[in-house]
Design a protein around this motif. Sequence first.
Motif, PDB file in Angstrom:
ATOM      1  N   ASN A   1       0.677  -1.335  -0.085  1.00 40.35           N
ATOM      2  CA  ASN A   1      -0.029   0.024   0.006  1.00 40.35           C
ATOM      3  C   ASN A   1       0.855   1.302   0.092  1.00 40.35           C
ATOM      4  OD1 ASN A   1      -2.644   1.149   0.302  1.00 40.35           O
ATOM      5  ND2 ASN A   1      -1.893   1.991   2.000  1.00 40.35           N
ATOM      6  N   ALA A   2       2.007   1.241   0.828  1.00 40.57           N
ATOM      7  CA  ALA A   2       2.868   2.467   0.745  1.00 40.57           C
ATOM      8  C   ALA A   2       3.454   2.608  -0.659  1.00 40.57           C
ATOM      9  CB  ALA A   2       4.016   2.136   1.644  1.00 40.57           C
ATOM     10  N   GLU A   3       4.014   1.635  -1.241  1.00 48.77           N
ATOM     11  CA  GLU A   3       4.315   1.670  -2.558  1.00 48.77           C
ATOM     12  C   GLU A   3       3.595   2.315  -3.762  1.00 48.77           C
ATOM     13  OE1 GLU A   3       7.809  -1.722  -2.604  1.00 48.77           O
ATOM     14  OE2 GLU A   3       5.932  -2.393  -3.156  1.00 48.77           O
ATOM     15  N   LEU A   4       2.342   1.763  -3.417  1.00 45.99           N
ATOM     16  CA  LEU A   4       1.306   2.315  -4.289  1.00 45.99           C
ATOM     17  C   LEU A   4       0.756   3.741  -3.991  1.00 45.99           C
ATOM     18  CD1 LEU A   4      -0.952   1.392  -6.513  1.00 45.99           C
ATOM     19  CD2 LEU A   4      -2.329   0.838  -4.739  1.00 45.99           C
ATOM     20  N   ALA A   5       0.794   4.089  -2.824  1.00 44.87           N
ATOM     21  CA  ALA A   5       0.430   5.444  -2.507  1.00 44.87           C
ATOM     22  C   ALA A   5       1.734   6.308  -3.049  1.00 44.87           C
ATOM     23  CB  ALA A   5       0.290   5.593  -0.910  1.00 44.87           C
ATOM     24  N   ALA A   6       2.872   5.864  -2.869  1.00 45.75           N
ATOM     25  CA  ALA A   6       3.913   6.924  -3.381  1.00 45.75           C
ATOM     26  C   ALA A   6       3.701   7.073  -5.098  1.00 45.75           C
ATOM     27  CB  ALA A   6       5.109   6.282  -2.857  1.00 45.75           C
ATOM     28  N   ARG A   7       3.465   5.786  -5.679  1.00 41.25           N
ATOM     29  CA  ARG A   7       3.338   6.020  -7.114  1.00 41.25           C
ATOM     30  C   ARG A   7       2.260   6.866  -7.689  1.00 41.25           C
ATOM     31  NH1 ARG A   7       4.591   0.127  -9.993  1.00 41.25           N
ATOM     32  NH2 ARG A   7       6.621   0.110  -8.975  1.00 41.25           N
ATOM     33  N   ILE A   8       1.155   6.779  -6.955  1.00 40.98           N
ATOM     34  CA  ILE A   8      -0.125   7.630  -7.162  1.00 40.98           C
ATOM     35  C   ILE A   8      -0.108   8.935  -6.618  1.00 40.98           C
ATOM     36  CG2 ILE A   8      -1.405   5.617  -7.847  1.00 40.98           C
ATOM     37  CD1 ILE A   8      -3.191   6.388  -5.549  1.00 40.98           C
ATOM     38  N   GLY A   9       0.881   9.344  -5.612  1.00 37.46           N
ATOM     39  CA  GLY A   9       0.696  10.732  -5.298  1.00 37.46           C
ATOM     40  C   GLY A   9      -0.361  10.936  -4.056  1.00 37.46           C
ATOM     41  N   LEU A  10      -0.755   9.901  -3.378  1.00 40.48           N
ATOM     42  CA  LEU A  10      -1.622  10.130  -2.130  1.00 40.48           C
ATOM     43  C   LEU A  10      -1.002   9.464  -0.989  1.00 40.48           C
ATOM     44  CD1 LEU A  10      -5.158   9.051  -3.517  1.00 40.48           C
ATOM     45  CD2 LEU A  10      -4.325  11.299  -2.873  1.00 40.48           C
ATOM     46  N   SER A  11      -1.447   9.844   0.272  1.00 39.04           N
ATOM     47  CA  SER A  11      -0.881   9.117   1.504  1.00 39.04           C
ATOM     48  C   SER A  11      -1.583   7.819   1.551  1.00 39.04           C
ATOM     49  CB  SER A  11      -1.254   9.740   2.639  1.00 39.04           C
ATOM     50  OG  SER A  11      -2.544  10.070   2.615  1.00 39.04           O
ATOM     51  N   ALA A  12      -0.932   7.104   2.388  1.00 40.74           N
ATOM     52  CA  ALA A  12      -1.121   5.664   2.593  1.00 40.74           C
ATOM     53  C   ALA A  12      -2.931   5.175   2.656  1.00 40.74           C
ATOM     54  CB  ALA A  12      -0.361   4.870   3.499  1.00 40.74           C
ATOM     55  N   ALA A  13      -3.326   6.026   3.683  1.00 42.75           N
ATOM     56  CA  ALA A  13      -4.820   5.859   4.251  1.00 42.75           C
ATOM     57  C   ALA A  13      -5.875   6.012   3.220  1.00 42.75           C
ATOM     58  CB  ALA A  13      -4.907   6.502   5.498  1.00 42.75           C
ATOM     59  N   PRO A  14      -5.718   6.996   2.433  1.00 39.94           N
ATOM     60  CA  PRO A  14      -6.756   7.190   1.432  1.00 39.94           C
ATOM     61  C   PRO A  14      -6.305   6.301   0.277  1.00 39.94           C
ATOM     62  CG  PRO A  14      -5.446   9.330   1.532  1.00 39.94           C
ATOM     63  CD  PRO A  14      -4.990   8.246   2.731  1.00 39.94           C
ATOM     64  N   THR A  15      -5.203   5.850  -0.005  1.00 35.64           N
ATOM     65  CA  THR A  15      -4.877   4.844  -1.076  1.00 35.64           C
ATOM     66  C   THR A  15      -5.506   3.628  -0.799  1.00 35.64           C
ATOM     67  OG1 THR A  15      -3.015   5.884  -1.792  1.00 35.64           O
ATOM     68  CG2 THR A  15      -2.962   3.670  -2.340  1.00 35.64           C
ATOM     69  N   TRP A  16      -5.481   2.940   0.689  1.00 33.95           N
ATOM     70  CA  TRP A  16      -5.881   1.841   1.061  1.00 33.95           C
ATOM     71  C   TRP A  16      -7.454   1.825   0.979  1.00 33.95           C
ATOM     72  CZ3 TRP A  16      -9.296   0.561   4.839  1.00 33.95           C
ATOM     73  CH2 TRP A  16      -9.554  -0.607   5.183  1.00 33.95           C
ATOM     74  N   ARG A  17      -8.277   3.222   1.147  1.00 34.23           N
ATOM     75  CA  ARG A  17      -9.497   3.161   1.152  1.00 34.23           C
ATOM     76  C   ARG A  17     -10.076   2.958  -0.320  1.00 34.23           C
ATOM     77  NH1 ARG A  17      -8.951   7.124   5.308  1.00 34.23           N
ATOM     78  NH2 ARG A  17      -9.022   8.906   3.735  1.00 34.23           N
ATOM     79  N   ARG A  18      -9.261   3.644  -1.053  1.00 33.40           N
ATOM     80  CA  ARG A  18      -9.833   3.674  -2.750  1.00 33.40           C
ATOM     81  C   ARG A  18      -9.484   2.220  -3.190  1.00 33.40           C
ATOM     82  NH1 ARG A  18      -9.990   8.080  -5.754  1.00 33.40           N
ATOM     83  NH2 ARG A  18      -9.976  10.212  -4.697  1.00 33.40           N
ATOM     84  N   VAL A  19      -8.503   1.631  -2.751  1.00 31.11           N
ATOM     85  CA  VAL A  19      -8.254   0.157  -3.123  1.00 31.11           C
ATOM     86  C   VAL A  19      -9.544  -0.714  -2.873  1.00 31.11           C
ATOM     87  CG1 VAL A  19      -7.141  -2.109  -3.261  1.00 31.11           C
ATOM     88  CG2 VAL A  19      -5.847   0.379  -3.628  1.00 31.11           C
ATOM     89  N   ARG A  20      -9.840  -0.509  -1.470  1.00 26.39           N
ATOM     90  CA  ARG A  20     -11.053  -1.263  -1.036  1.00 26.39           C
ATOM     91  C   ARG A  20     -12.246  -1.059  -1.828  1.00 26.39           C
ATOM     92  NH1 ARG A  20      -7.881  -4.082  -0.348  1.00 26.39           N
ATOM     93  NH2 ARG A  20      -6.886  -4.551   1.627  1.00 26.39           N
TER      94      ARG A  20
END
Length: 190
Positions: free
Chosen positions: A53-72
């Motif tokens: 999730n941290a790697e994904l967040a860095a790639r898309i330019g968001l922080s980890a928590a909202p990235t996780w919420r978006r994936v879910r």
Amino acid sequence: MAEAKPPRTKDPRRAIAAAKAAAESPEDRGGEGLDRYDIAILAALQQDARLTNAELAARIGLSAAPTWRRVRWLEEQGYITGYRAEIDRRRIGLGVLAFVKVDADRNNAAATRQLEASLRALPQVISCHYISGAGTFELQVVATDLDAFSRFTLDTLLVLPNVGDVHTSFSLGEVKAAGALPLGHLSPPR
């Protein structure tokens, strides 16, 4: 006469934080459409579904928590339907890939559903499509060799309920397989 003071403006830090929070939250879209972050998530996960999730967040330019919420959210909405490893079929001894058109004896709902269920249950059938034109189903079938494919056809495929005829073509070489889906049409207009 006293000078009129300009109206008091909002704290710019709060405005920036509010805009960022809105961009980070898929719930604010009301479940409709995909924005640039969602599209970036889909593109990144198609390239490498093992990203943390941290790697994904860095790639898309968001922080980890909202990235996780978006994936879910993308999973819950059915945009992401699963994760799996891509395996080289030849490395595991499946040297034959055949494209098989199966014609049905009868084209009615009950007979078609019965044949569909039978085809779904066969592990050698890695893809099955109900098609228009000649044939009823187009299958992709894997086998270790031509003898194994022949046995599968005679002993399994031709004895399934409602199978009328079978037409086979063999892959002579893969040019492209299991590619990522194109996402360019999803980009919001600029």
